[in-house]
Write a protein that holds these residues in place. Sequence first.
Motif, PDB file in Angstrom:
ATOM      1  N   LYS A  90      59.414  86.580  59.970  1.00 10.15           N
ATOM      2  CA  LYS A  90      60.835  86.833  60.241  1.00 10.15           C
ATOM      3  C   LYS A  90      61.083  87.706  61.464  1.00 10.15           C
ATOM      4  O   LYS A  90      60.244  88.532  61.831  1.00 10.15           O
ATOM      5  CB  LYS A  90      61.488  87.510  59.024  1.00 10.15           C
ATOM      6  N   TYR A  91      62.272  87.528  62.022  1.00 11.44           N
ATOM      7  CA  TYR A  91      62.747  88.371  63.116  1.00 11.44           C
ATOM      8  C   TYR A  91      63.659  89.449  62.543  1.00 11.44           C
ATOM      9  O   TYR A  91      64.614  89.131  61.825  1.00 11.44           O
ATOM     10  CB  TYR A  91      63.523  87.525  64.127  1.00 11.44           C
ATOM     11  N   GLY A  92      63.323  90.714  62.849  1.00  7.22           N
ATOM     12  CA  GLY A  92      64.198  91.798  62.416  1.00  7.22           C
ATOM     13  C   GLY A  92      64.751  92.537  63.612  1.00  7.22           C
ATOM     14  O   GLY A  92      65.891  92.349  64.016  1.00  7.22           O
ATOM     15  N   CYS A  93      63.904  93.379  64.220  1.00  4.22           N
ATOM     16  CA  CYS A  93      64.382  94.253  65.302  1.00  4.22           C
ATOM     17  C   CYS A  93      64.022  93.728  66.688  1.00  4.22           C
ATOM     18  O   CYS A  93      64.715  94.003  67.662  1.00  4.22           O
ATOM     19  CB  CYS A  93      63.780  95.637  65.119  1.00  4.22           C
ATOM     20  N   GLY A  94      62.896  93.046  66.791  1.00  5.21           N
ATOM     21  CA  GLY A  94      62.442  92.554  68.098  1.00  5.21           C
ATOM     22  C   GLY A  94      61.767  93.606  68.951  1.00  5.21           C
ATOM     23  O   GLY A  94      61.389  93.333  70.096  1.00  5.21           O
ATOM     24  N   ALA A 127      59.156  95.903  67.661  1.00  5.91           N
ATOM     25  CA  ALA A 127      57.967  96.453  66.990  1.00  5.91           C
ATOM     26  C   ALA A 127      58.271  97.660  66.101  1.00  5.91           C
ATOM     27  O   ALA A 127      57.438  98.559  65.975  1.00  5.91           O
ATOM     28  CB  ALA A 127      56.895  96.815  68.028  1.00  5.91           C
ATOM     29  N   GLN A 128      59.451  97.662  65.487  1.00  6.36           N
ATOM     30  CA  GLN A 128      59.806  98.811  64.653  1.00  6.36           C
ATOM     31  C   GLN A 128      59.941  98.487  63.173  1.00  6.36           C
ATOM     32  O   GLN A 128      59.726  99.341  62.323  1.00  6.36           O
ATOM     33  CB  GLN A 128      61.146  99.409  65.137  1.00  6.36           C
ATOM     34  N   CYS A 129      60.322  97.270  62.818  1.00  3.66           N
ATOM     35  CA  CYS A 129      60.676  97.002  61.413  1.00  3.66           C
ATOM     36  C   CYS A 129      59.554  96.344  60.605  1.00  3.66           C
ATOM     37  O   CYS A 129      59.523  96.450  59.390  1.00  3.66           O
ATOM     38  CB  CYS A 129      61.931  96.130  61.343  1.00  3.66           C
ATOM     39  N   GLY A 130      58.666  95.622  61.254  1.00  2.00           N
ATOM     40  CA  GLY A 130      57.546  94.991  60.558  1.00  2.00           C
ATOM     41  C   GLY A 130      57.840  93.635  59.939  1.00  2.00           C
ATOM     42  O   GLY A 130      56.946  93.018  59.350  1.00  2.00           O
ATOM     43  N   ALA A 131      59.064  93.147  60.059  1.00  2.10           N
ATOM     44  CA  ALA A 131      59.397  91.853  59.445  1.00  2.10           C
ATOM     45  C   ALA A 131      58.559  90.711  60.003  1.00  2.10           C
ATOM     46  O   ALA A 131      58.341  89.691  59.333  1.00  2.10           O
ATOM     47  CB  ALA A 131      60.887  91.541  59.655  1.00  2.10           C
ATOM     48  N   CYS A 132      58.069  90.880  61.224  1.00  3.37           N
ATOM     49  CA  CYS A 132      57.357  89.801  61.915  1.00  3.37           C
ATOM     50  C   CYS A 132      55.838  89.951  61.846  1.00  3.37           C
ATOM     51  O   CYS A 132      55.127  89.303  62.617  1.00  3.37           O
ATOM     52  CB  CYS A 132      57.784  89.795  63.385  1.00  3.37           C
ATOM     53  N   PRO A 182      52.811  93.160  65.194  1.00  2.58           N
ATOM     54  CA  PRO A 182      54.194  92.681  65.224  1.00  2.58           C
ATOM     55  C   PRO A 182      54.314  91.483  66.184  1.00  2.58           C
ATOM     56  O   PRO A 182      54.232  91.650  67.400  1.00  2.58           O
ATOM     57  CB  PRO A 182      54.980  93.889  65.739  1.00  2.58           C
ATOM     58  N   CYS A 239      56.702  89.907  67.212  1.00  2.00           N
ATOM     59  CA  CYS A 239      57.840  89.942  68.151  1.00  2.00           C
ATOM     60  C   CYS A 239      57.457  90.596  69.462  1.00  2.00           C
ATOM     61  O   CYS A 239      58.133  90.407  70.465  1.00  2.00           O
ATOM     62  CB  CYS A 239      59.020  90.697  67.540  1.00  2.00           C
TER      63      CYS A 239
HETATM   64  S1  FES Z   1      60.947  91.945  64.406  1.00  6.92           S
HETATM   65 FE1  FES Z   1      60.844  94.058  63.871  1.00  6.92          FE
HETATM   66  S2  FES Z   1      58.776  94.565  64.281  1.00  6.92           S
HETATM   67 FE2  FES Z   1      58.972  92.546  64.985  1.00  6.92          FE
END
Ligand code: FES
Length: 150
Positions: free
Chosen positions: A35-39, A41-46, A56, A58
């Motif tokens: 998944k895409y979250g923050c783009g 490298a902060q949220c870890g969704a990717c 990450p 992204c």
């Molecule tokens: S989308 Fe948040 S760390 Fe990659």
Amino acid sequence: MTHLTVNGKAHDVEVDPDTPLLWVLREWIGMTGTKYGCGIAQCGACTVHVDGIAMPACSVPVSAVEGKQIVTIEGLAQNGVLHKVQKAWLDHDVPQCGYCQSGMIMAVAALLKQKPKPSDADIDKAITNICRCGTFQQVRAAIHAAAASA
Ligand code: FES
Ligand code: FES
């Protein structure tokens, strides 16, 4: 042409070498579990594994992972058998909306590979994924359960 190995399968993609791996996985290869979250490298969704290390997607240019083994959430189960982290996640009903969970599971799977019996401090240090549903207590319990399982 960039040659990628994703979940053990070869893919040739015609993209700018600076394209983030996340876009290639989702848009070119059709693996939308990541998944895409923050783009940034902060949220870890990717989070995916690159040669076994959680990264990450992204923020990793596709040119940097050519020739490496990339594993996404779609490739974590083996021969139809769920990974022990996936099993623990089900047993503990960890997901709520589920958006962050594939990245969280990939981060935990990488942690357990490096540290099979992580302490709470190890978990807090390594698992920095953001969950807007606040599943953190369940995450910690499920990590300990996965670590204790075979
Ligand atoms: S989308 Fe948040 S760390 Fe990659
Ligand atoms: S389960 Fe909803 S963001 Fe984590």
